[in-house]
Design a protein around this motif. Sequence first.
Motif, PDB file in Angstrom:
ATOM      1  N   LYS A  59      96.722  25.424  23.751  1.00 29.17           N
ATOM      2  CA  LYS A  59      97.195  24.044  23.585  1.00 29.17           C
ATOM      3  C   LYS A  59      98.713  24.005  23.410  1.00 29.17           C
ATOM      4  CE  LYS A  59      93.009  21.983  21.669  1.00 29.17           C
ATOM      5  NZ  LYS A  59      92.406  21.319  20.498  1.00 29.17           N
ATOM      6  N   GLU A  60      99.245  24.968  22.671  1.00 24.41           N
ATOM      7  CA  GLU A  60     100.686  25.026  22.438  1.00 24.41           C
ATOM      8  C   GLU A  60     101.444  25.267  23.748  1.00 24.41           C
ATOM      9  OE1 GLU A  60     104.129  24.582  20.520  1.00 24.41           O
ATOM     10  OE2 GLU A  60     102.155  24.285  19.618  1.00 24.41           O
ATOM     11  N   VAL A  61     100.954  26.190  24.565  1.00 21.71           N
ATOM     12  CA  VAL A  61     101.601  26.475  25.850  1.00 21.71           C
ATOM     13  C   VAL A  61     101.560  25.236  26.741  1.00 21.71           C
ATOM     14  CG1 VAL A  61     101.422  27.834  27.986  1.00 21.71           C
ATOM     15  CG2 VAL A  61     101.156  28.953  25.760  1.00 21.71           C
ATOM     16  N   ILE A  62     100.426  24.553  26.778  1.00 18.84           N
ATOM     17  CA  ILE A  62     100.287  23.343  27.593  1.00 18.84           C
ATOM     18  C   ILE A  62     101.228  22.254  27.086  1.00 18.84           C
ATOM     19  CG2 ILE A  62      98.714  21.460  28.204  1.00 18.84           C
ATOM     20  CD1 ILE A  62      96.468  23.645  28.246  1.00 18.84           C
ATOM     21  N   LYS A  63     101.346  22.132  25.768  1.00 16.34           N
ATOM     22  CA  LYS A  63     102.233  21.130  25.165  1.00 16.34           C
ATOM     23  C   LYS A  63     103.685  21.417  25.530  1.00 16.34           C
ATOM     24  CE  LYS A  63     103.477  19.384  20.604  1.00 16.34           C
ATOM     25  NZ  LYS A  63     103.274  19.568  19.160  1.00 16.34           N
ATOM     26  N   GLU A  64     104.073  22.705  25.475  1.00  9.04           N
ATOM     27  CA  GLU A  64     105.453  23.087  25.786  1.00  9.04           C
ATOM     28  C   GLU A  64     105.813  22.869  27.253  1.00  9.04           C
ATOM     29  OE1 GLU A  64     105.934  27.170  24.657  1.00  9.04           O
ATOM     30  OE2 GLU A  64     105.780  26.728  22.510  1.00  9.04           O
ATOM     31  N   LYS A  65     104.913  23.245  28.149  1.00  5.24           N
ATOM     32  CA  LYS A  65     105.222  23.208  29.579  1.00  5.24           C
ATOM     33  C   LYS A  65     104.781  21.925  30.265  1.00  5.24           C
ATOM     34  CE  LYS A  65     105.286  28.156  30.187  1.00  5.24           C
ATOM     35  NZ  LYS A  65     105.050  29.252  31.081  1.00  5.24           N
ATOM     36  N   GLY A  66     103.856  21.215  29.657  1.00  2.00           N
ATOM     37  CA  GLY A  66     103.324  20.003  30.272  1.00  2.00           C
ATOM     38  C   GLY A  66     102.109  20.332  31.118  1.00  2.00           C
ATOM     39  N   LEU A  67     101.068  19.552  30.957  1.00  2.00           N
ATOM     40  CA  LEU A  67      99.795  19.799  31.625  1.00  2.00           C
ATOM     41  C   LEU A  67      99.941  19.936  33.137  1.00  2.00           C
ATOM     42  CD1 LEU A  67      96.739  20.087  31.403  1.00  2.00           C
ATOM     43  CD2 LEU A  67      96.554  17.608  31.511  1.00  2.00           C
ATOM     44  N   GLU A  68     100.786  19.104  33.723  1.00  2.00           N
ATOM     45  CA  GLU A  68     100.932  19.130  35.180  1.00  2.00           C
ATOM     46  C   GLU A  68     101.715  20.342  35.684  1.00  2.00           C
ATOM     47  OE1 GLU A  68     104.053  16.954  33.123  1.00  2.00           O
ATOM     48  OE2 GLU A  68     101.923  16.510  33.242  1.00  2.00           O
ATOM     49  N   HIS A  69     102.338  21.093  34.761  1.00  2.00           N
ATOM     50  CA  HIS A  69     103.141  22.251  35.164  1.00  2.00           C
ATOM     51  C   HIS A  69     102.498  23.593  34.796  1.00  2.00           C
ATOM     52  CE1 HIS A  69     106.362  19.542  36.205  1.00  2.00           C
ATOM     53  NE2 HIS A  69     106.301  18.999  35.011  1.00  2.00           N
ATOM     54  N   VAL A  70     101.254  23.569  34.338  1.00  2.00           N
ATOM     55  CA  VAL A  70     100.588  24.799  33.920  1.00  2.00           C
ATOM     56  C   VAL A  70      99.333  25.022  34.757  1.00  2.00           C
ATOM     57  CG1 VAL A  70      99.461  26.003  32.015  1.00  2.00           C
ATOM     58  CG2 VAL A  70     101.409  24.550  31.547  1.00  2.00           C
ATOM     59  N   THR A  71      99.241  26.202  35.331  1.00  2.00           N
ATOM     60  CA  THR A  71      98.009  26.574  36.032  1.00  2.00           C
ATOM     61  C   THR A  71      97.192  27.483  35.109  1.00  2.00           C
ATOM     62  OG1 THR A  71      98.932  28.584  36.994  1.00  2.00           O
ATOM     63  CG2 THR A  71      99.199  26.538  38.261  1.00  2.00           C
ATOM     64  N   VAL A  72      95.958  27.688  35.454  1.00  2.00           N
ATOM     65  CA  VAL A  72      95.109  28.590  34.681  1.00  2.00           C
ATOM     66  C   VAL A  72      95.727  29.989  34.684  1.00  2.00           C
ATOM     67  CG1 VAL A  72      92.843  29.684  34.555  1.00  2.00           C
ATOM     68  CG2 VAL A  72      93.007  27.258  35.098  1.00  2.00           C
ATOM     69  N   GLU A  73      96.238  30.414  35.821  1.00  2.00           N
ATOM     70  CA  GLU A  73      96.850  31.736  35.923  1.00  2.00           C
ATOM     71  C   GLU A  73      98.054  31.860  34.989  1.00  2.00           C
ATOM     72  OE1 GLU A  73      96.197  29.822  38.729  1.00  2.00           O
ATOM     73  OE2 GLU A  73      94.370  30.896  39.273  1.00  2.00           O
ATOM     74  N   ASP A  74      98.888  30.808  34.931  1.00  2.00           N
ATOM     75  CA  ASP A  74     100.040  30.810  34.024  1.00  2.00           C
ATOM     76  C   ASP A  74      99.579  30.948  32.578  1.00  2.00           C
ATOM     77  OD1 ASP A  74     101.765  30.336  36.169  1.00  2.00           O
ATOM     78  OD2 ASP A  74     101.813  28.163  35.843  1.00  2.00           O
ATOM     79  N   LEU A  75      98.550  30.210  32.241  1.00  2.00           N
ATOM     80  CA  LEU A  75      98.017  30.227  30.884  1.00  2.00           C
ATOM     81  C   LEU A  75      97.503  31.613  30.520  1.00  2.00           C
ATOM     82  CD1 LEU A  75      97.785  28.105  28.704  1.00  2.00           C
ATOM     83  CD2 LEU A  75      95.525  27.522  29.566  1.00  2.00           C
ATOM     84  N   VAL A  76      96.780  32.237  31.444  1.00  2.00           N
ATOM     85  CA  VAL A  76      96.246  33.576  31.204  1.00  2.00           C
ATOM     86  C   VAL A  76      97.385  34.575  30.992  1.00  2.00           C
ATOM     87  CG1 VAL A  76      94.993  35.508  32.259  1.00  2.00           C
ATOM     88  CG2 VAL A  76      94.063  33.192  32.386  1.00  2.00           C
ATOM     89  N   VAL A  77      98.390  34.528  31.843  1.00  3.12           N
ATOM     90  CA  VAL A  77      99.527  35.441  31.728  1.00  3.12           C
ATOM     91  C   VAL A  77     100.245  35.232  30.394  1.00  3.12           C
ATOM     92  CG1 VAL A  77     101.838  35.938  32.655  1.00  3.12           C
ATOM     93  CG2 VAL A  77      99.883  35.745  34.193  1.00  3.12           C
ATOM     94  N   GLU A  78     100.381  34.003  29.991  1.00  2.00           N
ATOM     95  CA  GLU A  78     101.114  33.665  28.768  1.00  2.00           C
ATOM     96  C   GLU A  78     100.371  34.091  27.500  1.00  2.00           C
ATOM     97  OE1 GLU A  78     104.436  31.573  26.947  1.00  2.00           O
ATOM     98  OE2 GLU A  78     104.024  31.543  29.092  1.00  2.00           O
ATOM     99  N   VAL A  79      99.066  33.863  27.436  1.00  2.00           N
ATOM    100  CA  VAL A  79      98.348  34.093  26.174  1.00  2.00           C
ATOM    101  C   VAL A  79      97.651  35.450  26.074  1.00  2.00           C
ATOM    102  CG1 VAL A  79      98.018  31.617  25.788  1.00  2.00           C
ATOM    103  CG2 VAL A  79      96.199  32.944  26.869  1.00  2.00           C
ATOM    104  N   THR A  80      97.479  36.160  27.172  1.00  2.00           N
ATOM    105  CA  THR A  80      96.762  37.445  27.135  1.00  2.00           C
ATOM    106  C   THR A  80      97.386  38.466  26.177  1.00  2.00           C
ATOM    107  OG1 THR A  80      95.774  37.159  29.301  1.00  2.00           O
ATOM    108  CG2 THR A  80      95.993  39.408  28.524  1.00  2.00           C
TER     109      THR A  80
END
Length: 95
Positions: A46-67
């Motif tokens: 949720k924090e990553v999505i809040k920082e980058k904006g929902l429309e600018h985050v893909t699932v792949e980005d999220l995985v790379v960021e939080v893994t």
Amino acid sequence: MNKEARLKASINQKLTETGERDRLKELLRAKLTECGWKDQMKAQCKEVIKEKGLEHVTVEDLVVEVTPKGRALVPDSVKKELLQRIRGFLSQHAS
């Protein structure tokens, strides 16, 4: 394929054939939920999505960021228990 890769493949095959892999995955899920890891990861996402904006985050980005953080947050006790179970399995099924 080198010796280590063959051994790893053989272990994975045995874990899968016996159903132990699924049992270990289920145990891991339960332990991670029990210790709050799942909630921590949800908050991190949720924090990553809040920082980058929902429309600018893909699932792949999220995985790379939080893994990396997700791996670091797994308690040592959970890692040790899984390792003990795998070792026990291997000692019972050594050929």
